[in-house]
Design a protein around this motif. Structure first.
Motif, PDB file in Angstrom:
ATOM      1  N   LEU A   1       1.058  -1.271   0.000  1.00  0.00           N
ATOM      2  CA  LEU A   1       0.039   0.000  -0.010  1.00  0.00           C
ATOM      3  C   LEU A   1       0.886   1.314  -0.058  1.00  0.00           C
ATOM      4  O   LEU A   1       0.278   2.355   0.109  1.00  0.00           O
ATOM      5  N   ASP A   2       2.314   1.116  -0.008  1.00  0.00           N
ATOM      6  CA  ASP A   2       3.177   2.289   0.314  1.00  0.00           C
ATOM      7  C   ASP A   2       2.717   3.320  -0.983  1.00  0.00           C
ATOM      8  O   ASP A   2       2.889   4.494  -1.007  1.00  0.00           O
ATOM      9  N   GLU A   3       2.589   2.752  -2.281  1.00  0.00           N
ATOM     10  CA  GLU A   3       2.493   3.323  -3.442  1.00  0.00           C
ATOM     11  C   GLU A   3       0.979   4.155  -3.731  1.00  0.00           C
ATOM     12  O   GLU A   3       0.881   4.945  -4.434  1.00  0.00           O
ATOM     13  N   ARG A   4       0.085   3.375  -2.691  1.00  0.00           N
ATOM     14  CA  ARG A   4      -1.120   4.122  -2.648  1.00  0.00           C
ATOM     15  C   ARG A   4      -1.288   5.235  -1.932  1.00  0.00           C
ATOM     16  O   ARG A   4      -2.180   6.264  -1.855  1.00  0.00           O
ATOM     17  N   VAL A   5      -0.222   5.451  -0.935  1.00  0.00           N
ATOM     18  CA  VAL A   5      -0.398   6.824  -0.169  1.00  0.00           C
ATOM     19  C   VAL A   5      -0.140   8.041  -0.622  1.00  0.00           C
ATOM     20  O   VAL A   5       0.978   8.063  -1.259  1.00  0.00           O
ATOM     21  N   THR A   6      -1.028   8.845  -0.864  1.00  0.00           N
ATOM     22  CA  THR A   6      -1.013  10.085  -1.329  1.00  0.00           C
ATOM     23  C   THR A   6      -0.362  11.190  -0.227  1.00  0.00           C
ATOM     24  O   THR A   6      -0.119  12.399  -0.919  1.00  0.00           O
ATOM     25  N   ALA A   7      -0.557  11.112   0.777  1.00  0.00           N
ATOM     26  CA  ALA A   7      -0.174  11.949   1.838  1.00  0.00           C
ATOM     27  C   ALA A   7       0.231  11.427   3.261  1.00  0.00           C
ATOM     28  O   ALA A   7      -0.624  10.577   3.449  1.00  0.00           O
ATOM     29  N   LEU A   8       1.031  11.816   3.959  1.00  0.00           N
ATOM     30  CA  LEU A   8       1.418  11.418   5.393  1.00  0.00           C
ATOM     31  C   LEU A   8       1.583  12.609   5.925  1.00  0.00           C
ATOM     32  O   LEU A   8       2.485  13.433   5.917  1.00  0.00           O
ATOM     33  N   ALA A   9       0.569  12.787   7.099  1.00  0.00           N
ATOM     34  CA  ALA A   9       0.499  14.204   7.642  1.00  0.00           C
ATOM     35  C   ALA A   9       0.095  14.145   9.058  1.00  0.00           C
ATOM     36  O   ALA A   9       0.214  12.982   9.510  1.00  0.00           O
ATOM     37  N   GLY A  10      -0.377  15.143   9.812  1.00  0.00           N
ATOM     38  CA  GLY A  10      -0.473  15.222  11.116  1.00  0.00           C
ATOM     39  C   GLY A  10       0.851  15.666  12.000  1.00  0.00           C
ATOM     40  O   GLY A  10       1.760  15.770  11.291  1.00  0.00           O
ATOM     41  N   HIS A  11       0.274  15.882  13.271  1.00  0.00           N
ATOM     42  CA  HIS A  11       1.487  16.348  13.967  1.00  0.00           C
ATOM     43  C   HIS A  11       2.636  15.511  14.180  1.00  0.00           C
ATOM     44  O   HIS A  11       3.897  15.910  14.348  1.00  0.00           O
ATOM     45  N   ILE A  12       2.490  14.391  14.294  1.00  0.00           N
ATOM     46  CA  ILE A  12       3.724  13.339  14.267  1.00  0.00           C
ATOM     47  C   ILE A  12       4.556  13.453  13.080  1.00  0.00           C
ATOM     48  O   ILE A  12       5.651  13.465  13.162  1.00  0.00           O
ATOM     49  N   ALA A  13       3.819  13.574  11.922  1.00  0.00           N
ATOM     50  CA  ALA A  13       4.660  13.722  10.658  1.00  0.00           C
ATOM     51  C   ALA A  13       5.298  14.911  10.702  1.00  0.00           C
ATOM     52  O   ALA A  13       6.340  15.088  10.121  1.00  0.00           O
ATOM     53  N   LEU A  14       4.774  16.103  11.130  1.00  0.00           N
ATOM     54  CA  LEU A  14       5.424  17.374  11.323  1.00  0.00           C
ATOM     55  C   LEU A  14       6.526  17.413  12.276  1.00  0.00           C
ATOM     56  O   LEU A  14       7.618  17.951  11.646  1.00  0.00           O
ATOM     57  N   ASP A  15       6.484  16.624  13.200  1.00  0.00           N
ATOM     58  CA  ASP A  15       7.543  16.510  14.094  1.00  0.00           C
ATOM     59  C   ASP A  15       8.700  15.830  13.510  1.00  0.00           C
ATOM     60  O   ASP A  15       9.921  16.295  13.468  1.00  0.00           O
ATOM     61  N   VAL A  16       8.499  14.809  12.802  1.00  0.00           N
ATOM     62  CA  VAL A  16       9.484  14.177  11.864  1.00  0.00           C
ATOM     63  C   VAL A  16      10.164  15.035  11.057  1.00  0.00           C
ATOM     64  O   VAL A  16      11.327  14.785  11.067  1.00  0.00           O
ATOM     65  N   ALA A  17       9.435  15.710  10.230  1.00  0.00           N
ATOM     66  CA  ALA A  17      10.056  16.571   9.264  1.00  0.00           C
ATOM     67  C   ALA A  17      10.782  17.551   9.877  1.00  0.00           C
ATOM     68  O   ALA A  17      11.855  17.982   9.527  1.00  0.00           O
TER      69      ALA A  17
ATOM     70  N   LEU B   1       3.496  26.247  12.691  1.00  0.00           N
ATOM     71  CA  LEU B   1       4.270  25.259  12.400  1.00  0.00           C
ATOM     72  C   LEU B   1       4.392  24.767  11.099  1.00  0.00           C
ATOM     73  O   LEU B   1       5.356  24.476  10.477  1.00  0.00           O
ATOM     74  N   TYR B   2       3.226  24.936  10.368  1.00  0.00           N
ATOM     75  CA  TYR B   2       3.202  24.318   8.955  1.00  0.00           C
ATOM     76  C   TYR B   2       3.487  25.461   8.072  1.00  0.00           C
ATOM     77  O   TYR B   2       3.571  25.316   6.781  1.00  0.00           O
ATOM     78  N   ALA B   3       3.802  26.866   8.546  1.00  0.00           N
ATOM     79  CA  ALA B   3       4.289  27.828   7.727  1.00  0.00           C
ATOM     80  C   ALA B   3       5.915  27.720   7.808  1.00  0.00           C
ATOM     81  O   ALA B   3       6.588  28.832   7.226  1.00  0.00           O
TER      82      ALA B   3
ATOM     83  N   ALA C   1      -7.314  26.091  10.910  1.00  0.00           N
ATOM     84  CA  ALA C   1      -6.264  27.260  11.193  1.00  0.00           C
ATOM     85  C   ALA C   1      -4.979  26.849  11.941  1.00  0.00           C
ATOM     86  O   ALA C   1      -5.232  25.778  12.693  1.00  0.00           O
ATOM     87  N   HIS C   2      -3.968  27.258  11.490  1.00  0.00           N
ATOM     88  CA  HIS C   2      -2.753  26.648  12.018  1.00  0.00           C
ATOM     89  C   HIS C   2      -1.890  27.661  12.892  1.00  0.00           C
ATOM     90  O   HIS C   2      -1.162  27.502  13.763  1.00  0.00           O
ATOM     91  N   GLY C   3      -2.024  29.096  12.520  1.00  0.00           N
ATOM     92  CA  GLY C   3      -1.431  29.900  13.058  1.00  0.00           C
ATOM     93  C   GLY C   3      -1.762  30.444  14.489  1.00  0.00           C
ATOM     94  O   GLY C   3      -3.214  30.314  14.824  1.00  0.00           O
ATOM     95  N   SER C   4      -1.117  30.970  15.386  1.00  0.00           N
ATOM     96  CA  SER C   4      -1.429  31.291  16.667  1.00  0.00           C
ATOM     97  C   SER C   4      -2.352  32.369  16.924  1.00  0.00           C
ATOM     98  O   SER C   4      -3.321  32.676  17.719  1.00  0.00           O
ATOM     99  N   SER C   5      -2.328  33.192  15.814  1.00  0.00           N
ATOM    100  CA  SER C   5      -3.188  34.524  15.718  1.00  0.00           C
ATOM    101  C   SER C   5      -4.561  34.162  15.642  1.00  0.00           C
ATOM    102  O   SER C   5      -5.490  34.312  16.188  1.00  0.00           O
ATOM    103  N   ALA C   6      -4.685  33.190  14.587  1.00  0.00           N
ATOM    104  CA  ALA C   6      -6.147  32.944  14.107  1.00  0.00           C
ATOM    105  C   ALA C   6      -6.732  31.941  15.304  1.00  0.00           C
ATOM    106  O   ALA C   6      -7.917  31.922  15.598  1.00  0.00           O
ATOM    107  N   LEU C   7      -5.768  31.085  15.976  1.00  0.00           N
ATOM    108  CA  LEU C   7      -6.334  30.160  16.930  1.00  0.00           C
ATOM    109  C   LEU C   7      -6.660  30.956  18.300  1.00  0.00           C
ATOM    110  O   LEU C   7      -7.675  30.627  19.000  1.00  0.00           O
TER     111      LEU C   7
END
Length: 749
Positions: free
Chosen positions: A184-200, A418-420, A544-550
């Protein structure tokens, strides 16, 4: 300062000891850039979030997105189930959410049943189209586990509490392994979430460390070779940089601090500062050699000229960095203290250890290459002429430019997103956008309600209050998805009454609600309510990801709940959304504290050094100029004040003050010898001006390298610091001398 000159073996032993001792400690370095490492442990939001996790599961997840026309075909679902079982067997995983594991509430002849939304053990019970229709008609799956068009499915991995970024990296790798094993690895179009962000972020941190340490070191060593053409200079500088960096990083281990993206700036910063200090030392040795001194006496003369200003530059730079300890952000505190210790070590090595080694191994001539200083002499001569002959114009133009620029500071935005932090082309940015476009936002926020007694949430009027708050939030554009206890109770009530739309409401009796909850035998209920039915969570997925909007959303929600309280229930906010939003306040507090602290500390040290309030005040002009210039540029270009840029003021002031001390020290020494201010300025520039300009070039080049980082805050930190140091050089060599000349002229008249 000359005691060590006769003890080269002791000096070498000290250098080798400091170089070798950190080795075993470096192997224990904790690489951790997890969000928890940044928040103050005693902050109310952190304490409340810790309390919530004792009753409810984690809200930091890893999301794998699959897209295609065949997602409900048995072949795909079978492989997805196989991967899911493998991932659930991992010790780091608490639960895996998907259409194969989510609860589905449906009517039965004798009440209602709770069963898997898609039964992986009986896929033949329905056709693919029927499974798709059932999934899309479910109340809770669309937007969370399946796209509204049925063309995308999510696999949401929810871990047990993770200790650091390395565990998150291990989890991501294990998930990828299971997906690959099932094809299924070739079927994955995105790997996201806070864990993926931390790894990045972890990968970016490791990449930056491996690239920037040798790059900044190489630039500094090349310039030292270009200036002095002595292998002894290059070898001693390389040994000093390696020693200082090793000791500084080892201090993180000693004090139990993680190596974060903030900490990753330590090695290139200390490398740059070390080269700058050594530039002044070697330049003074050359100056002493040009005056006819040799051997031990040459070093004695060099130290008599440079030791005092170098020690004070070490203290003032350390003071600027120590001011960061006032920040409530823990990695910034650690960065300031460890960097300050590293700077003090550089100063001590430069005036105590290295001179003895130079005297012992010095076998060449100390003559600065004419080609290497010709451009320096032309530049410093131009600055001297301009500041002396056009002092009034220089000061006037400076005042006008500052008057135009300072109002731009009000446009500086305090923002943490964090996403910016990565470019639009970065895989984590693209994956996040993909998930949010197909499902819902990835920023979690929780509204927590507490009833006044156990089983208090069985009361229908309290569930109605939670439902009212949820309706208010659902109308907000920031909210993509919500889930609550009233949703599940309402669904059970509807199913119990043969799925009659008229019963898609909350029951009106406590007894009926209790009966529904007693009969419910699924897995999803206690994600939203504890087992005592005393505390409930309203779960939100925000776009919303930014602290201002939150912060804006949370402020509006607090205002709504204050004006219209949810009955007799207490309420509060939790989750990653609140933690990141609180960083805005923490950053402002930290920036104001560090600015005040660095100003007071540096001003105090200047007064001790010059013993003159007037000179101490004047010497602050080039030291505070980088702060103003950096914030002006941030306001004009729309650069945010975030985790990394919040450190710029203290770092820039701490480094800029070094050159100011060398310039003012030379100027005052010549004034005491009877020279007029113009002559004192010209002679000071002939000697110290070379080193000041050369060190600034080195520092600017080294900080500009950080601008190549894929992590935007690090890139902004490097570029803005380089710009601030260039501004400080202009103030040191043009504006400050012009002010001194004007003061002298006014007193003469």
């Amino acid at each position: 300062m000359t005691w060590m000159l006769d003890r080269p073996r002791l000096a070498l032993a000290i250098l080798l000891l400091l170089f070798l001792l950190p080795g075993p400690l470096l192997l224990q370095l904790n690489l951790d850039n997890a969000p928890e490492a940044y928040f103050p442990k005693d902050a109310p939001a952190v304490q409340f979030d810790r309390e919530i996790r004792e009753r409810f599961p984690q809200e930091q997840v890893l999301v794998a997105l699959f897209e295609g026309e065949d997602l409900f075909e048995p072949a795909f679902l079978s492989r997805l189930h196989e991967a899911l079982l493998g991932i659930e067997g991992e010790p780091l995983v608490e639960r895996v959410l998907s259409v194969l594991t989510a609860d589905h509430i449906r009517a039965t002849p004798d009440g209602f049943a709770v069963e898997p939304l898609v039964d992986p053990y009986d896929l033949a019970a329905r056709t693919p189209d029927q499974w798709r229709e059932r999934t899309l008609s479910d109340r809770f799956a669309p937007g969370l586990l399946v796209s509204t068009d049925g063309q995308a499915l999510a696999l949401v991995v929810r871990p047990h509490p993770l200790e650091n970024s390395l565990q998150r990296l291990e989890l991501e790798q294990r998930v990828k392994t299971h997906l690959k094993e099932t094809g299924l690895d070739e079927r994955v179009t995105a790997l996201a979430g806070h864990i993926a962000l931390d790894v990045a972020q972890l990968r970016s941190m490791i990449t930056d460390t491996m690239a920037f340490i040798p790059a900044t070191m190489a630039i500094g060593l090349l310039l030292l070779w270009f200036m002095f053409r002595r292998w002894l200079v290059v070898v001693l500088a390389a040994a000093t940089i390696a020693t200082v960096v090793n000791v500084a990083v080892a201090l993180l281990v000693v004090f139990g601090k993680p190596y974060t993206l903030i900490s990753s700036i330590l090695p290139p910063l200390l490398s740059a500062i070390t080269i700058a200090m050594l530039m002044h030392l070697f330049n003074t040795v050359v100056h002493a050699a040009q005056r006819g001194y040799s051997g031990r006496e040459r070093m004695r003369q060099a130290l008599s000229m440079v030791a005092r200003p170098m020690l004070f530059t070490g203290l003032t730079t350390a003071a600027g960095l120590i001011s960061l300890a006032t920040s409530p952000i823990r990695p910034i505190q650690t960065f300031g203290l460890v960097a300050a210790a590293g700077v003090v070590l550089v100063a001590l090595l430069s005036v105590l250890v290295l001179p003895a080694l130079i005297v012992h191994w010095d076998r060449g001539t100390w003559v600065q290459q004419r080609g290497s200083i010709r451009w320096l002499d032309r530049f410093t001569s131009f600055c001297a002429r301009l500041s002396i002959r056009r002092a009034g114009w220089v000061v006037g133009i400076t005042i006008v430019l500052m008057a135009i620029g300072i109002p731009q500071i009000r446009h500086v935005e305090v923002e943490t997103d964090l996403y910016a932090f990565f470019s639009d082309r970065h895989p984590i940015t693209q994956a996040t956008e993909r998930v949010e476009s197909r499902l819902s936002g990835v920023m979690p926020l929780e509204v927590v309600f507490d009833a006044p007694e156990p089983e208090g949430l069985l009361a229908p009027e309290r569930l109605a209050e939670i439902q009212r708050v949820q309706a208010w939030l659902d109308a907000r554009p920031e909210v993509d998805y919500s889930l609550s206890l009233p949703d599940m109770v309402e669904q059970m009530h509807w199913a119990f009454h043969e799925e009659d739309p008229a019963y898609r409401t909350l029951p009106d009796t406590r007894q009926l609600i209790a009966q529904y909850l007693f009969v419910y035998d699924g897995n999803d209920l206690h994600d939203v309510v504890d087992r005592d039915y005393e505390r409930a969570r309203l779960l939100l997925n925000l776009n919303a990801h930014g602290s201002s909007a939150l912060n804006q959303l949370m402020d509006d929600l607090r205002e709504e709940l204050t004006a219209r309280p949810p009955g007799d229930m207490d309420w509060d906010l939790a989750g990653m959304g609140r933690l990141f939003a609180d960083q805005e306040r923490l950053l402002i507090e930290g920036q104001l504290r560090s600015l005040l602290a660095v100003t007071v500390l540096v001003l105090g040290l200047m007064f001790i050094l010059w013993r003159s309030p007037a000179m101490a005040g004047l010497s602050m002009l080039p030291n505070l100029s980088p702060v103003l210039l950096i914030f002006i540029v941030m306001g004009v270009l729309g650069i945010w004040l975030d985790m990394a840029t919040a450190m710029i003021a203290a770092v820039a002031v701490g480094i800029a003050v070094d050159d100011t001390i060398h310039v003012v020290h030379g100027y005052r020494a010549r004034r005491r010898a009877g020279a007029s201010p113009p002559w004192a300025i010209a002679r000071t520039f002939r000697h110290a001006g070379r080193a000041v300009t050369a060190t600034t070039v080195v520092l600017v080049a080294q900080f500009l390298i950080l601008g190549l980082s894929a992590f935007q805050p690090t890139a902004s930190f490097g570029v803005l610091t380089a710009f601030g140091l260039l501004g400080a050089l202009v103030f040191d060599l043009i504006v400050l001398p012009a002010v001194l000349v004007l003061v002298w002229r006014s007193r003469a008249t």
